[in-house]
Scaffold this active site. Sequence first.
Site, PDB file in Angstrom:
ATOM      1  N   ASP A 106      37.757  27.755  41.594  1.00  0.00           N
ATOM      2  CA  ASP A 106      38.219  29.025  41.028  1.00  0.00           C
ATOM      3  C   ASP A 106      37.227  29.579  40.014  1.00  0.00           C
ATOM      4  O   ASP A 106      36.770  28.867  39.122  1.00  0.00           O
ATOM      5  CB  ASP A 106      39.576  28.845  40.352  1.00  0.00           C
ATOM      6  CG  ASP A 106      40.127  30.158  39.829  1.00  0.00           C
ATOM      7  OD1 ASP A 106      40.215  31.101  40.612  1.00  0.00           O
ATOM      8  OD2 ASP A 106      40.440  30.242  38.629  1.00  0.00           O
ATOM      9  N   HIS A 112      39.438  31.438  45.154  1.00  0.00           N
ATOM     10  CA  HIS A 112      39.321  32.690  44.400  1.00  0.00           C
ATOM     11  C   HIS A 112      38.379  33.552  45.259  1.00  0.00           C
ATOM     12  O   HIS A 112      37.190  33.264  45.347  1.00  0.00           O
ATOM     13  CB  HIS A 112      38.723  32.354  43.027  1.00  0.00           C
ATOM     14  CG  HIS A 112      38.227  33.528  42.231  1.00  0.00           C
ATOM     15  ND1 HIS A 112      38.577  33.737  40.922  1.00  0.00           N
ATOM     16  CD2 HIS A 112      37.375  34.536  42.545  1.00  0.00           C
ATOM     17  CE1 HIS A 112      37.971  34.822  40.467  1.00  0.00           C
ATOM     18  NE2 HIS A 112      37.235  35.332  41.427  1.00  0.00           N
ATOM     19  N   ASN A 114      37.926  24.306  36.025  1.00  0.00           N
ATOM     20  CA  ASN A 114      36.710  24.825  35.369  1.00  0.00           C
ATOM     21  C   ASN A 114      36.682  24.523  33.875  1.00  0.00           C
ATOM     22  O   ASN A 114      36.538  25.397  33.035  1.00  0.00           O
ATOM     23  CB  ASN A 114      36.543  26.328  35.628  1.00  0.00           C
ATOM     24  CG  ASN A 114      37.678  27.154  35.072  1.00  0.00           C
ATOM     25  OD1 ASN A 114      38.798  26.664  34.923  1.00  0.00           O
ATOM     26  ND2 ASN A 114      37.412  28.402  34.744  1.00  0.00           N
ATOM     27  N   ASP A 118      47.663  32.860  36.284  1.00  0.00           N
ATOM     28  CA  ASP A 118      46.213  32.848  36.022  1.00  0.00           C
ATOM     29  C   ASP A 118      45.956  32.914  34.512  1.00  0.00           C
ATOM     30  O   ASP A 118      45.051  33.616  34.053  1.00  0.00           O
ATOM     31  CB  ASP A 118      45.497  33.986  36.765  1.00  0.00           C
ATOM     32  CG  ASP A 118      43.971  33.808  36.759  1.00  0.00           C
ATOM     33  OD1 ASP A 118      43.495  32.746  36.311  1.00  0.00           O
ATOM     34  OD2 ASP A 118      43.265  34.736  37.188  1.00  0.00           O
ATOM     35  N   LEU A 156      43.772  25.457  31.278  1.00  0.00           N
ATOM     36  CA  LEU A 156      44.182  24.812  30.024  1.00  0.00           C
ATOM     37  C   LEU A 156      43.007  24.535  29.094  1.00  0.00           C
ATOM     38  O   LEU A 156      43.205  24.176  27.944  1.00  0.00           O
ATOM     39  CB  LEU A 156      44.952  23.523  30.311  1.00  0.00           C
ATOM     40  CG  LEU A 156      46.334  23.711  30.963  1.00  0.00           C
ATOM     41  CD1 LEU A 156      46.964  22.364  31.295  1.00  0.00           C
ATOM     42  CD2 LEU A 156      47.267  24.523  30.065  1.00  0.00           C
TER      43      LEU A 156
HETATM   44 ZN   LIG Z   1      40.321  32.985  39.809  1.00  0.00          ZN
END
Ligand SMILES: [Zn+2]
Length: 427
Positions: free
Chosen positions: A154, A181, A96, A307, A65
Amino acid sequence: MKLLIANGHLIDPTQGLNSGKNLLIEDGRVAGLLSPGEAVPEGAEVFDATGLIVAPGFIDMHVHLREPGHEYKETIESGTAAAVAGGWTSVCAMPNTDPVNDSPAVTRFIIEQAERASLANVFPIGAITKGSTGEELSEMGEMKAAGIVAVSDDGRPVPAAGTMRRAMEYARGFGLPVVDHCEDKSLAAGGVMHEGRWSLILGLKGMPATAEVMDAVRDCALAELTRAHVHLAHVSTRGAIDAVRRAKKEGLSVTCEVAPHHWALGDEAVEGYDTNTKMSPPLRSRDHIEAIMEALTDGTIDAIATDHAPHHSDEKALEYDRAPFGITGLETGVGLAFDRLVHKGVIDLKRLVELCSVNPAKIFNLENRGTLRVGAWGDVTILDPELTWTFDVSKSKSKSRNTPFDGLALRGAAAATIVAGRIVFER
Ligand SMILES: [Zn+2]
């Protein structure tokens, strides 16, 4: 506040329901399942779902987001507007951001912004390590108390197996799934697409499938060692899928998700160097796509997650090597699932509901979601399997435009999205 969703075909695998039922939502919760023909309860607003499928609200487990820190790409408000326009009643926000969601203060900020936007539910995912640097473990307990539903680094996967082991043991103590990930950077660093025939033809540095497989195998072995719940994000390779299948056979707590672009496009799509075909993990070759299709059918894959990774068009306008990884996905995911999976006979509607709602709720322990049992939240996704439509990115609710699917015609879409008994989107 009462809402009756009438005349639809209700699919709820948690109650073994796949038939005509009217769904009554009162004060945000499911209040009853009425037989067709039963009188409309007094004071109820009626949503006519004739010809449509009524399903427990879809939950996207993997969304970026960008707020806080990168509001020029997306905000919680624009991202959740895109989510409900795509049929998702809930999204899980990857950590992240800037600052990284590695503290209860950031977790609380995300939840408050989501409440302000009042569109889709947002469940934050906390970082595994402080700043997602792969070193010191984050304060998972405090973040759990603030509202995170899982932990993940991730995009910057934890490189050291020893750190990942401690992270899994720590997360397990708090009942938090660890989302990974899978990408061994020592193999994938510098790569911009799948390593294979097409990377050779196009002269681009490849990321070998092995980079994903190495981490997937490692994480499954660590799941055995730690007995933690390990969830592999966006699996894209036959080897990673095989590792999950084996882990499940052994009774380990291992689950996984797949992203729509990984079944909808192959690495040949990179021809033309459109940076909207650049994502991590990259688009794969035919054999890997076949493995994804098999795993969607046989139950190895637990969930569909988009994703969604918005980027500003100036960033994506760079040459292929320099452009950032990722594409938007919230508004195309359900259409791609219908068009390429349901209508092609890969999965049926019941399985679609499991992949997009029931299983994500189970994996992240989202109580009273992924089900339409009496007492559950009145989150509902209404689907029109036969609607033929064309995705027009200029009308996207997302702030970003980075998609390879602009202008694509699809059969099947979300017709309406209802969150806690409130219609937040209607096509
Ligand atoms: Zn990822």
